[in-house]
Scaffold this active site. Structure first.
Site, PDB file in Angstrom:
ATOM      1  N   ASP A 193     -22.276  14.925  -1.903  1.00 41.49           N
ATOM      2  CA  ASP A 193     -21.712  13.977  -0.711  1.00 41.49           C
ATOM      3  C   ASP A 193     -23.105  13.543  -0.213  1.00 41.49           C
ATOM      4  OD1 ASP A 193     -18.747  15.483   0.449  1.00 41.49           O
ATOM      5  OD2 ASP A 193     -19.168  14.209  -1.144  1.00 41.49           O
ATOM      6  N   ALA A 194     -24.163  14.399   0.151  1.00 46.71           N
ATOM      7  CA  ALA A 194     -25.387  13.981   0.807  1.00 46.71           C
ATOM      8  C   ALA A 194     -26.000  12.929   0.064  1.00 46.71           C
ATOM      9  CB  ALA A 194     -25.996  15.244   1.070  1.00 46.71           C
ATOM     10  N   TYR A 234     -24.807  11.169  -2.466  1.00 45.03           N
ATOM     11  CA  TYR A 234     -24.031   9.868  -2.385  1.00 45.03           C
ATOM     12  C   TYR A 234     -24.354   9.172  -1.043  1.00 45.03           C
ATOM     13  CZ  TYR A 234     -20.235   6.594  -2.726  1.00 45.03           C
ATOM     14  OH  TYR A 234     -19.260   5.604  -2.681  1.00 45.03           O
ATOM     15  N   ASP A 235     -24.308   9.594  -0.026  1.00 46.26           N
ATOM     16  CA  ASP A 235     -24.639   8.899   1.143  1.00 46.26           C
ATOM     17  C   ASP A 235     -26.013   8.344   1.286  1.00 46.26           C
ATOM     18  OD1 ASP A 235     -22.549  11.378   3.408  1.00 46.26           O
ATOM     19  OD2 ASP A 235     -21.959   9.665   2.086  1.00 46.26           O
ATOM     20  N   SER A 289       7.994 -10.295 -13.976  1.00 45.60           N
ATOM     21  CA  SER A 289       8.684  -9.126 -13.446  1.00 45.60           C
ATOM     22  C   SER A 289       9.379  -8.820 -14.795  1.00 45.60           C
ATOM     23  CB  SER A 289       9.812  -9.569 -12.120  1.00 45.60           C
ATOM     24  OG  SER A 289       9.232 -10.101 -11.313  1.00 45.60           O
ATOM     25  N   GLU A 306       6.258   5.035 -19.975  1.00 44.78           N
ATOM     26  CA  GLU A 306       5.489   5.441 -18.964  1.00 44.78           C
ATOM     27  C   GLU A 306       6.248   5.281 -17.626  1.00 44.78           C
ATOM     28  OE1 GLU A 306       2.399   2.487 -17.950  1.00 44.78           O
ATOM     29  OE2 GLU A 306       3.182   1.407 -19.473  1.00 44.78           O
ATOM     30  N   LYS A 333       7.257   4.246 -13.852  1.00 48.67           N
ATOM     31  CA  LYS A 333       7.292   2.911 -13.275  1.00 48.67           C
ATOM     32  C   LYS A 333       6.894   3.319 -11.797  1.00 48.67           C
ATOM     33  CE  LYS A 333      10.054  -1.316 -12.145  1.00 48.67           C
ATOM     34  NZ  LYS A 333       9.509  -1.300 -10.626  1.00 48.67           N
ATOM     35  N   ASP A 351       5.996   3.084  -7.791  1.00 49.63           N
ATOM     36  CA  ASP A 351       6.719   2.222  -6.993  1.00 49.63           C
ATOM     37  C   ASP A 351       5.602   1.675  -5.974  1.00 49.63           C
ATOM     38  OD1 ASP A 351       8.698   0.958  -5.370  1.00 49.63           O
ATOM     39  OD2 ASP A 351       9.464   2.633  -4.523  1.00 49.63           O
ATOM     40  N   ARG A 388       1.038 -10.176  -6.803  1.00 50.58           N
ATOM     41  CA  ARG A 388       1.753 -10.871  -7.685  1.00 50.58           C
ATOM     42  C   ARG A 388       2.346 -12.267  -6.906  1.00 50.58           C
ATOM     43  NH1 ARG A 388       5.185  -9.085 -11.750  1.00 50.58           N
ATOM     44  NH2 ARG A 388       5.127  -6.951 -10.929  1.00 50.58           N
ATOM     45  N   GLU A 400      -0.787  -1.344 -10.259  1.00 55.17           N
ATOM     46  CA  GLU A 400      -0.239  -1.011  -9.097  1.00 55.17           C
ATOM     47  C   GLU A 400      -1.031  -0.320  -8.192  1.00 55.17           C
ATOM     48  OE1 GLU A 400       4.176  -1.964  -8.279  1.00 55.17           O
ATOM     49  OE2 GLU A 400       2.841  -2.118 -10.069  1.00 55.17           O
ATOM     50  N   TYR A 430      -2.434  -0.618 -15.884  1.00 56.71           N
ATOM     51  CA  TYR A 430      -1.480  -0.575 -16.851  1.00 56.71           C
ATOM     52  C   TYR A 430      -1.158  -1.756 -17.755  1.00 56.71           C
ATOM     53  CZ  TYR A 430       1.826  -2.257 -13.373  1.00 56.71           C
ATOM     54  OH  TYR A 430       2.603  -3.039 -12.286  1.00 56.71           O
ATOM     55  N   LYS A 459       7.695  -0.442 -23.468  1.00 53.02           N
ATOM     56  CA  LYS A 459       7.082  -1.960 -24.087  1.00 53.02           C
ATOM     57  C   LYS A 459       6.765  -1.551 -25.618  1.00 53.02           C
ATOM     58  CE  LYS A 459       4.424  -2.584 -19.780  1.00 53.02           C
ATOM     59  NZ  LYS A 459       3.061  -2.583 -19.367  1.00 53.02           N
ATOM     60  N   LYS A 474      15.775   1.893 -15.133  1.00 51.95           N
ATOM     61  CA  LYS A 474      15.561   2.502 -13.587  1.00 51.95           C
ATOM     62  C   LYS A 474      16.525   3.764 -13.559  1.00 51.95           C
ATOM     63  CE  LYS A 474      14.185   0.273 -10.609  1.00 51.95           C
ATOM     64  NZ  LYS A 474      14.627  -0.920  -9.881  1.00 51.95           N
ATOM     65  N   CYS A 484      37.793 -19.399   7.783  1.00 50.36           N
ATOM     66  CA  CYS A 484      36.300 -19.174   8.081  1.00 50.36           C
ATOM     67  C   CYS A 484      35.980 -18.518   9.161  1.00 50.36           C
ATOM     68  CB  CYS A 484      35.384 -20.369   7.815  1.00 50.36           C
ATOM     69  SG  CYS A 484      33.570 -20.183   8.052  1.00 50.36           S
ATOM     70  N   CYS A 538      33.625 -21.562  11.298  1.00 51.75           N
ATOM     71  CA  CYS A 538      34.045 -23.005  11.605  1.00 51.75           C
ATOM     72  C   CYS A 538      35.590 -22.876  11.683  1.00 51.75           C
ATOM     73  CB  CYS A 538      33.568 -23.821  10.579  1.00 51.75           C
ATOM     74  SG  CYS A 538      34.267 -23.785   9.081  1.00 51.75           S
ATOM     75  N   CYS A 580      34.681 -21.007   2.009  1.00 52.83           N
ATOM     76  CA  CYS A 580      35.126 -21.943   3.254  1.00 52.83           C
ATOM     77  C   CYS A 580      35.074 -23.361   2.670  1.00 52.83           C
ATOM     78  CB  CYS A 580      34.087 -21.662   4.346  1.00 52.83           C
ATOM     79  SG  CYS A 580      34.248 -22.961   5.524  1.00 52.83           S
ATOM     80  N   CYS A 614      30.518 -26.653   8.669  1.00 51.87           N
ATOM     81  CA  CYS A 614      30.387 -25.285   8.754  1.00 51.87           C
ATOM     82  C   CYS A 614      29.064 -24.941   9.077  1.00 51.87           C
ATOM     83  CB  CYS A 614      30.781 -24.542   7.470  1.00 51.87           C
ATOM     84  SG  CYS A 614      30.669 -22.710   7.751  1.00 51.87           S
TER      85      CYS A 614
END
Length: 726
Positions: free
Chosen positions: A44-45, A47-48, A93, A127, A129, A131, A150, A186, A237, A301, A325, A430, A433, A448, A454
């Protein structure tokens, strides 16, 4: 032994530029190894120290700061709303399937489209999916230049400054990457990170419903420092535009993305049969709870990219992929009340008001009851559902929620039904109305009859008009629409879509003496001068709108996004579409063909008699024509559709009908091929048809083509015409 670094004060401008280039590449490599490969090669040192040296050089030579500078991972907050980015290739989608039988049908449909024999090899990838929030990362000369959400699939939000704060997203790709490539995937948040964030956020009174919403909210912060403080991750992906082919299979290209430093999912596998797909689905389903991130299904796919190309796309999704799903999550609660909502077409939909219950990490208080038959225990086919059990207020019910689908009541627990409960009586008037509510023969929905009198329908029509896939006017949400609709001030009233586009003029026409009046929008609580200007600007931006969006926004029954796009692609201009709809004469009997305009509309690929009738009926009503004219008079311009034509295509712009049995490819594949070449595919022959491709067994369409003098060719001549080897 490494040569000591030259002090920053001693660097020449040329040396500084070279040093910044080296540091950008070296730090990007460390980021990739740390975040994506979990294999850091420096402390880390160390990299810093590299980051500090980069910052010191930039401070002395600010004009040398690079686009891919490690400093830009923090950046400055972008001013105003996010800019829009038009995707070079649409971010579509996926269609969803929910049962094993659905997967069997999906695989069969792919084989059928490609005319594959049962024994022919067909490999898929499977694979998890994720979320999360879909993202497209554009690299030019191997440097990250743009990151976009998207959005609506065509245009997304520019969130580049925020994406640069996600450490595991490479700022620069290796030398074997193409000059231009869009990496898609994602943005997500691990569950443990989400719960830790929730604890911190609770102190400020702000919380998110789930990791997906948390990731999306974190990414859309105006200040990249806030995004940087959130523990966001990225799975790659897929890809969009690429200046050179990335590979020959889905699996190999994704592995290549991993080689470039992106995190890819190690649970992605190849499957050679439907049985293997289902087995993999159930394996991932079983380990779902053990995964550190949320998933809501498995994506399948077609692996070979040449087959993906042949399969092509529908209007909103690829034919070569689907999302399987997971089964919906369920909970038990009490039904407190049943309310009736009136939609923009007058449809009266029953909504269950529930004792709040958490389902899949989301607090659910409402659920759909579909229609009055569903409440009675009757299915669409007229047969009993739930063993004929009805649903009553006071019942203990089983609530189901699947992904983003509206929660629904599946069943009741009869043993917990209160002894004094009574069957629910669906209203025949309705609730808004008071007009009669009728149910047409063959329909499950009661509507209605109030029409334009309405207020519920009027408000819903305006909501639909400004919705995301229609005019998409930012700042006109549900509360604002109801405020404008219910206002009794002439300068504020929005009773119809055209009123939206005269609002600015009406406000600016108010005399100066009314500066303190509540007729002025900026004087009303919740608005103010800045938000009013933003609203007016958002409205003005939408005065020009894509033809398909305009048609969809009109709210014509049976014409959703897909049919609106079909009509737009065929007629190309609103004037042509309207002219045909107003001149069309519907058949009066079985043998009556109507007229040429009717035949043209009903012959549009994917548009049948029901949709065509709805379109013609809409323009036959004087008040609908007046509403459209008012929109045009208010300065709204539906933009002409640009015909999609392949370069040097001999059939671009021509209207083609396929009839009879095709032997070298399926009918669906033939239509898709013609559309890729810029042709319009119609379902019936008319005088406007340019070409008929007839296979064995061609009947009435071939006869009509002969009568109209339309050119007719066979399948071999079709391939010869387009220069394609069958």
């Amino acid at each position: 032994m490494a040569r000591p670094a030259i002090s920053v004060e001693s660097l020449t401008q040329e040396e500084a530029a070279a040093e910044l280039a080296r540091l950008a590449e070296e730090i990007a490599g460390h980021d990739r190894r740390y975040h994506a490969e979990d294999a850091p090669t420096v402390s880390d040192a160390e990299y810093d120290a590299l980051k500090l040296r980069n910052a010191a050089i930039e401070a002395r030579f600010p004009k040398l700061m690079r686009d891919d500078s490690p400093s830009r991972a923090i950046g400055a907050a972008p001013s105003g709303a996010f800019a829009q980015v038009r995707h070079s290739r649409p971010m579509l989608s996926l269609d969803n399937v929910f049962t094993d039988d659905d997967v069997v049908d999906f695989v069969a449909s792919v084989r059928r489209f490609l005319s594959l024999a049962p024994e022919a090899e067909l490999v898929f990838t499977a694979e998890p999916k994720i979320d999360g929030l879909s993202m497209s990362l554009r690299y030019e000369n191997r440097r990250l230049v743009t990151a976009a959400t998207r959005g609506d699939g065509t245009t997304g939000e520019n969130v580049t400054a925020n994406i640069r704060t996600i450490g595991e997203i490479p700022q620069q790709l290796p030398k074997d990457a193409p000059d231009i490539v869009e990496v898609r995937g994602e943005v997500y948040m691990r569950r443990d990170d989400f719960f830790d964030l929730q604890k911190r956020m609770a102190e400020t009174g702000q919380t998110f419903a789930n990791p997906r919403n948390s990731a999306a909210g974190s990414l859309r912060q105006k200040n990249p420092e806030v995004t940087k403080s959130r523990p966001l991750k990225f799975f790659a992906y897929a890809w969009g535009e690429a200046s050179e082919p990335l590979g020959t299979t889905q699996y190999d290209v994704v592995q290549r993305l991993g080689d470039w430093g992106f995190r890819i999912n190690d649970r992605m596998v190849r499957c050679g049969s439907t049985e293997e797909l289902l087995r993999r689905y159930h394996e991932i389903e079983a380990e779902r709870a053990e995964l550190p991130y949320d998933i809501d299904g498995v994506v399948y796919k077609v692996d070979r990219l040449d087959l993906q190309e042949r399969l092509g796309f529908r209007s909103r999704s690829p034919r070569w992929a689907t999302a399987h799903k997971f089964a919906a999550e369920k909970a038990i609660t009490v039904l407190k009340a049943i309310d009736i909502q009136v939609g923009r077409t007058g449809a009266m939909t029953p909504v269950a008001r529930l004792e709040p219950v958490t389902v899949g990490g989301v607090v659910v208080v409402n659920a759909t009851l579909h229609n009055e038959d569903y409440i009675k225990g009757i299915g669409n086919s007229g047969q009993p559902i739930r063993e004929g059990r009805d649903i009553r207020v006071g019942d203990t019910v089983i609530v189901q929620r699947a992904g983003d689908v509206i929660p629904q009541i599946l069943d009741i627990l009869p043993e917990k039904r209160p002894p004094n409960s009574a069957p629910y009586v669906f209203p025949d008037r309705c609730p808004v109305c008071g007009s009669h509510a009728v149910r047409e023969e063959g329909e499950a929905v009661r509507r209605c009859t109030g029409g334009l009198i309405c207020s519920a329908q009027a408000v819903e029509r305006i909501r639909h008009f400004v919705s995301r896939n229609a005019f998409d006017i930012e700042g006109l949400g549900e509360k604002q629409i109801e405020f404008f609709f219910n206002s009794d001030k002439a300068a504020l009233k929005i009773a119809a879509p055209a009123d939206i586009f005269t609002l600015r003029r009406r406000q600016e026409a108010l005399p100066a003496t009314l500066d303190g009046s509540l007729e002025r929008l900026e004087n009303i609580d919740g608005f103010g001068a800045v938000s009013v200007k933003k609203l007016f600007d958002a409205i003005d931006i939408r005065r020009e709108v894509a033809l398909s969006r305009f048609v969809y926004a009109l709210g014509i029954r049976h014409i959703g996004e897909t049919n609106a796009k079909r009509l737009a692609r065929h007629f190309l201009s609103f004037e042509a579409l309207r002219k045909a709809a107003e001149a069309a004469k519907m058949p009066e009997g079985k043998g009556d063909p109507g007229n040429a305009e009717w035949q043209e509309i009903v012959g549009v690929n994917g548009i049948g008699g029901i949709v065509a009738e709805a379109l013609v009926d809409f323009f036959a009503e004087a008040h609908n024509r007046e509403a459209v004219d008012a929109l045009l008079a208010a300065g709204v311009t539906p933009l002409d559709e640009e015909p999609v034509a392949a370069v040097s295509s001999p059939v671009a712009g021509k209207t083609i009908v396929f009839t009879g049995s095709l032997e070298k490819m399926s009918r669906d594949e033939a239509k898709a091929m013609a559309e890729r070449l810029g042709a319009k595919v119609a379902g019936s022959v008319s005088k406007k048809t340019d070409l008929v491709v007839a296979g064995p067994g061609a009947g009435s369409k071939l006869k009509q083509a002969t009568e109209f003098g339309v050119e007719v060719i066979d399948e071999d001549q079709w391939f010869e015409r387009i220069g394609h080897n069958a």
